[in-house]
Motif scaffolding. Structure first.
Motif, PDB file in Angstrom:
ATOM      1  N   PRO A 252       3.702 -12.209   7.889  1.00 33.27           N
ATOM      2  CA  PRO A 252       4.110 -10.802   7.869  1.00 33.27           C
ATOM      3  C   PRO A 252       3.866 -10.131   6.528  1.00 33.27           C
ATOM      4  CG  PRO A 252       6.026 -12.193   7.545  1.00 33.27           C
ATOM      5  CD  PRO A 252       4.853 -13.127   7.767  1.00 33.27           C
ATOM      6  N   PHE A 253       3.433 -10.911   5.520  1.00 33.31           N
ATOM      7  CA  PHE A 253       3.251 -10.368   4.177  1.00 33.31           C
ATOM      8  C   PHE A 253       1.828  -9.819   4.039  1.00 33.31           C
ATOM      9  CE2 PHE A 253       5.946 -14.229   4.051  1.00 33.31           C
ATOM     10  CZ  PHE A 253       7.165 -13.580   3.915  1.00 33.31           C
ATOM     11  N   LEU A 254       1.681  -8.721   3.318  1.00 32.12           N
ATOM     12  CA  LEU A 254       0.406  -8.011   3.263  1.00 32.12           C
ATOM     13  C   LEU A 254      -0.489  -8.460   2.122  1.00 32.12           C
ATOM     14  CD1 LEU A 254       1.621  -4.408   4.143  1.00 32.12           C
ATOM     15  CD2 LEU A 254       0.736  -6.199   5.662  1.00 32.12           C
ATOM     16  N   GLY A 255      -0.032  -9.388   1.306  1.00 32.21           N
ATOM     17  CA  GLY A 255      -0.822  -9.844   0.177  1.00 32.21           C
ATOM     18  C   GLY A 255      -0.598  -8.978  -1.052  1.00 32.21           C
ATOM     19  N   VAL A 256      -0.961  -9.514  -2.203  1.00 31.73           N
ATOM     20  CA  VAL A 256      -0.785  -8.784  -3.465  1.00 31.73           C
ATOM     21  C   VAL A 256      -1.695  -7.561  -3.458  1.00 31.73           C
ATOM     22  CG1 VAL A 256      -1.164  -8.911  -5.944  1.00 31.73           C
ATOM     23  CG2 VAL A 256      -0.044 -10.803  -4.764  1.00 31.73           C
ATOM     24  N   HIS A 257      -1.101  -6.390  -3.702  1.00 31.68           N
ATOM     25  CA  HIS A 257      -1.857  -5.147  -3.649  1.00 31.68           C
ATOM     26  C   HIS A 257      -1.482  -4.236  -4.812  1.00 31.68           C
ATOM     27  CE1 HIS A 257       1.689  -4.866  -0.921  1.00 31.68           C
ATOM     28  NE2 HIS A 257       1.894  -3.718  -1.535  1.00 31.68           N
ATOM     29  N   LEU A 258      -2.172  -3.122  -4.926  1.00 31.85           N
ATOM     30  CA  LEU A 258      -1.994  -2.182  -6.033  1.00 31.85           C
ATOM     31  C   LEU A 258      -1.542  -0.838  -5.487  1.00 31.85           C
ATOM     32  CD1 LEU A 258      -5.268  -3.318  -7.704  1.00 31.85           C
ATOM     33  CD2 LEU A 258      -3.083  -3.336  -8.935  1.00 31.85           C
ATOM     34  N   THR A 259      -0.484  -0.285  -6.074  1.00 38.13           N
ATOM     35  CA  THR A 259       0.104   0.957  -5.583  1.00 38.13           C
ATOM     36  C   THR A 259       0.410   1.893  -6.731  1.00 38.13           C
ATOM     37  OG1 THR A 259       1.187  -0.270  -3.778  1.00 38.13           O
ATOM     38  CG2 THR A 259       1.993   1.959  -4.227  1.00 38.13           C
ATOM     39  N   ARG A 260      -0.197   3.077  -6.705  1.00 31.68           N
ATOM     40  CA  ARG A 260       0.197   4.116  -7.668  1.00 31.68           C
ATOM     41  C   ARG A 260       1.444   4.806  -7.129  1.00 31.68           C
ATOM     42  NH1 ARG A 260      -1.551   7.204 -11.985  1.00 31.68           N
ATOM     43  NH2 ARG A 260      -3.444   5.941 -12.177  1.00 31.68           N
ATOM     44  N   MET A 261       2.533   4.758  -7.915  1.00 33.19           N
ATOM     45  CA  MET A 261       3.821   5.292  -7.497  1.00 33.19           C
ATOM     46  C   MET A 261       3.885   6.801  -7.747  1.00 33.19           C
ATOM     47  SD  MET A 261       5.082   2.297  -6.672  1.00 33.19           S
ATOM     48  CE  MET A 261       6.882   2.287  -6.636  1.00 33.19           C
ATOM     49  N   VAL A 262       4.935   7.438  -7.221  1.00 36.74           N
ATOM     50  CA  VAL A 262       5.053   8.889  -7.381  1.00 36.74           C
ATOM     51  C   VAL A 262       5.250   9.294  -8.841  1.00 36.74           C
ATOM     52  CG1 VAL A 262       5.813   9.471  -5.052  1.00 36.74           C
ATOM     53  CG2 VAL A 262       7.506   8.735  -6.750  1.00 36.74           C
ATOM     54  N   ASP A 263       5.708   8.359  -9.697  1.00 35.54           N
ATOM     55  CA  ASP A 263       5.866   8.685 -11.120  1.00 35.54           C
ATOM     56  C   ASP A 263       4.605   8.408 -11.935  1.00 35.54           C
ATOM     57  OD1 ASP A 263       5.810   5.937 -11.246  1.00 35.54           O
ATOM     58  OD2 ASP A 263       7.782   5.698 -12.183  1.00 35.54           O
ATOM     59  N   GLY A 264       3.524   7.999 -11.272  1.00 34.74           N
ATOM     60  CA  GLY A 264       2.269   7.736 -11.954  1.00 34.74           C
ATOM     61  C   GLY A 264       2.060   6.304 -12.390  1.00 34.74           C
ATOM     62  N   SER A 265       3.101   5.484 -12.366  1.00 42.23           N
ATOM     63  CA  SER A 265       2.934   4.076 -12.709  1.00 42.23           C
ATOM     64  C   SER A 265       2.187   3.364 -11.588  1.00 42.23           C
ATOM     65  CB  SER A 265       4.296   3.412 -12.945  1.00 42.23           C
ATOM     66  OG  SER A 265       5.083   3.447 -11.764  1.00 42.23           O
ATOM     67  N   VAL A 266       1.579   2.224 -11.908  1.00 41.84           N
ATOM     68  CA  VAL A 266       0.837   1.450 -10.914  1.00 41.84           C
ATOM     69  C   VAL A 266       1.475   0.075 -10.800  1.00 41.84           C
ATOM     70  CG1 VAL A 266      -1.373   0.422 -10.276  1.00 41.84           C
ATOM     71  CG2 VAL A 266      -1.315   2.689 -11.353  1.00 41.84           C
ATOM     72  N   HIS A 267       2.006  -0.224  -9.625  1.00 45.68           N
ATOM     73  CA  HIS A 267       2.649  -1.509  -9.385  1.00 45.68           C
ATOM     74  C   HIS A 267       1.676  -2.466  -8.714  1.00 45.68           C
ATOM     75  CE1 HIS A 267       7.209  -0.714  -9.898  1.00 45.68           C
ATOM     76  NE2 HIS A 267       6.511   0.002 -10.730  1.00 45.68           N
ATOM     77  N   ALA A 268       1.808  -3.723  -9.063  1.00 43.37           N
ATOM     78  CA  ALA A 268       0.959  -4.776  -8.527  1.00 43.37           C
ATOM     79  C   ALA A 268       1.835  -5.863  -7.919  1.00 43.37           C
ATOM     80  CB  ALA A 268       0.098  -5.370  -9.645  1.00 43.37           C
ATOM     81  N   GLY A 269       1.577  -6.194  -6.676  1.00 45.78           N
ATOM     82  CA  GLY A 269       2.368  -7.210  -5.994  1.00 45.78           C
ATOM     83  C   GLY A 269       2.678  -6.729  -4.588  1.00 45.78           C
ATOM     84  N   PRO A 270       3.628  -7.349  -3.913  1.00 43.71           N
ATOM     85  CA  PRO A 270       4.343  -8.536  -4.373  1.00 43.71           C
ATOM     86  C   PRO A 270       3.745  -9.810  -3.806  1.00 43.71           C
ATOM     87  CG  PRO A 270       5.429  -7.644  -2.438  1.00 43.71           C
ATOM     88  CD  PRO A 270       4.213  -6.786  -2.679  1.00 43.71           C
TER      89      PRO A 270
END
Length: 397
Positions: A252-270
């Motif tokens: 059910p896990f989508l794999g480690v991915h990259l997401t630009r958040m609404v505050d402009g930061s970029v999260h990596a994971g999980p």
């Protein structure tokens, strides 16, 4: 039930709060109390997720997840826009990084089309028009994916519930539930409540609350920790929106991915590793009761035997920044270990059946004057308003 109907909703995450608000919108005279053991809403799954408003690509056509996610995306974007909550419909890329992944990407495209989504298979050159630094053999562009701040959604919901006459009790952990003469008698650390209807949206503890109510859950909640990094501010330009790998359909896990958040930061994971506590946001957080429950559950051992290799890969990536960076570099080759800063972690409440099967769909169990939401992982935040509608349509009044 004559007169005013009294409802108790357990859990002030996004599903519990959405359900309480839905009850009050349909029954303005109802008495609604939301119980939350923490001191504020959205302290667990809702407040630790990636903020992605999912389109509904991954879910089996016709499933509850598929139907509620597609409708939920629209209702969530609309709610955020109407209430001044930051929201962006960014779209996302799901990328195949080698030829072996192309059949899975094409199958995902077919599933998305079957779910009625606006998606398009694109070439590597077209993918770079969206994400200049991405590397792929092909990509699926999902135009309707968005991002928001689900914690802010919950704070807004809590305020709306209060204005509509509902009550939120924080620091109120449920310790017992009994049925007396048709009443739901709910004991908490702040006192006893009497209600006509109980709605259990306790997330990581939903199966335990169900057992307190005399219900034998058909699955056990197993906690999986997802650990995040973020890109250093000077490297955020490497990602414009959302970049996902092709997921393994067995999990059910989508794999480690990259997401630009609404505050402009970029999260990596999980990544996804078994947590040693239901609220185990780090390796050092161990709850002996939770560990004992894990060790005693045959379903977990059957799952572990079936997917040992996958689990070990996730553990190695959890313990190694180098491995984590390598996973991201498959998507964006310019990312290195030096670009990553450790961020927070979340814990996913994943229901697992006694035979070791991962419960794939939302799992909602109705009993006499009780509703128990026993599996609502991602995309539950996206789907929250539609899950609430689904629950309330089936409540006794």
């Amino acid at each position: 039930m004559a007169g005013v109907t009294r409802y108790v909703v357990v859990g002030a995450g996004i599903v519990g709060l959405s359900t309480a608000r839905r009850i009050l919108s349909e029954q303005p005279d109802a008495q609604v109390t939301v119980l939350e053991k923490e001191s504020a809403p959205a302290r667990h799954q809702t407040g630790h997720n990636s903020g992605v408003i999912h389109a509904g690509v991954y879910y089996r056509p016709g499933s509850l997840k598929a139907r509620l996610c597609r409708a939920g995306r629209s209702s969530m974007v609309r709610f955020c826009a109407e209430n001044g909550i930051p929201v962006q419909v960014t779209g996302k890329l799901i990328v195949a990084t080698d030829d072996a992944e192309l059949p899975r990407l094409r199958a995902l495209h077919e599933r998305a089309v079957a779910n009625g989504l606006r998606v398009r298979m694109i070439t590597p050159a077209e993918a770079r028009e969206h994400e200049p630094h991405v590397r792929c053999r092909a990509a699926l562009h999902v135009a309707s994916t968005g991002i928001t701040d689900f914690g802010e959604v919950c704070r807004t919901l809590a305020a709306l519930i209060g204005r509509a006459g509902g009550e939120l009790r924080f620091g109120a952990r449920v310790t017992g539930i009994a049925v007396r003469g048709g009443e739901q008698v709910v004991r908490t650390t702040t006192g006893e409540l009497h209600a006509d209807v109980l709605v259990n949206c306790a997330g990581l503890h939903a199966d335990r609350v169900a057992r307190l109510a005399g219900v034998t859950p058909p699955a056990r909640i197993i906690p999986f920790r997802g650990e995040y990094y973020e890109l250093r501010p000077q490297r955020r330009e490497l990602v414009r929106g959302l970049i996902y790998p092709v997921p393994d359909p067995r999990f059910p896990f989508l794999g480690v991915h990259l997401t630009r958040m609404v505050d402009g930061s970029v999260h990596a994971g999980p990544n996804a590793v078994l947590a040693l506590a239901r609220e185990g946001y780090s390796w050092g957080r161990i709850d002996l009761r939770d560990v004992a429950d894990l060790a005693a559950y045959p379903g977990l051992w059957r799952l572990a035997r079936r997917h040992l290799g996958y689990g070990l890969t996730e553990v190695r990536r959890s313990l190694s920044l180098r491995r984590f960076a390598q996973s991201l570099a498959r998507l964006v080759p310019a990312i290195t270990e030096a670009d990553l800063i450790r961020a927070g972690a979340g814990v996913r409440a994943q229901a697992i059946a006694p035979d070791g099967a991962l419960v794939d769909d939302f799992l909602i169990v109705n009993r006499a004057r009780q509703v128990h939401v026993l599996n609502a992982p991602s995309p539950a935040a996206t789907s929250a308003f539609e899950i609430a509608k689904h629950i309330v349509a089936r409540l006794p009044r």
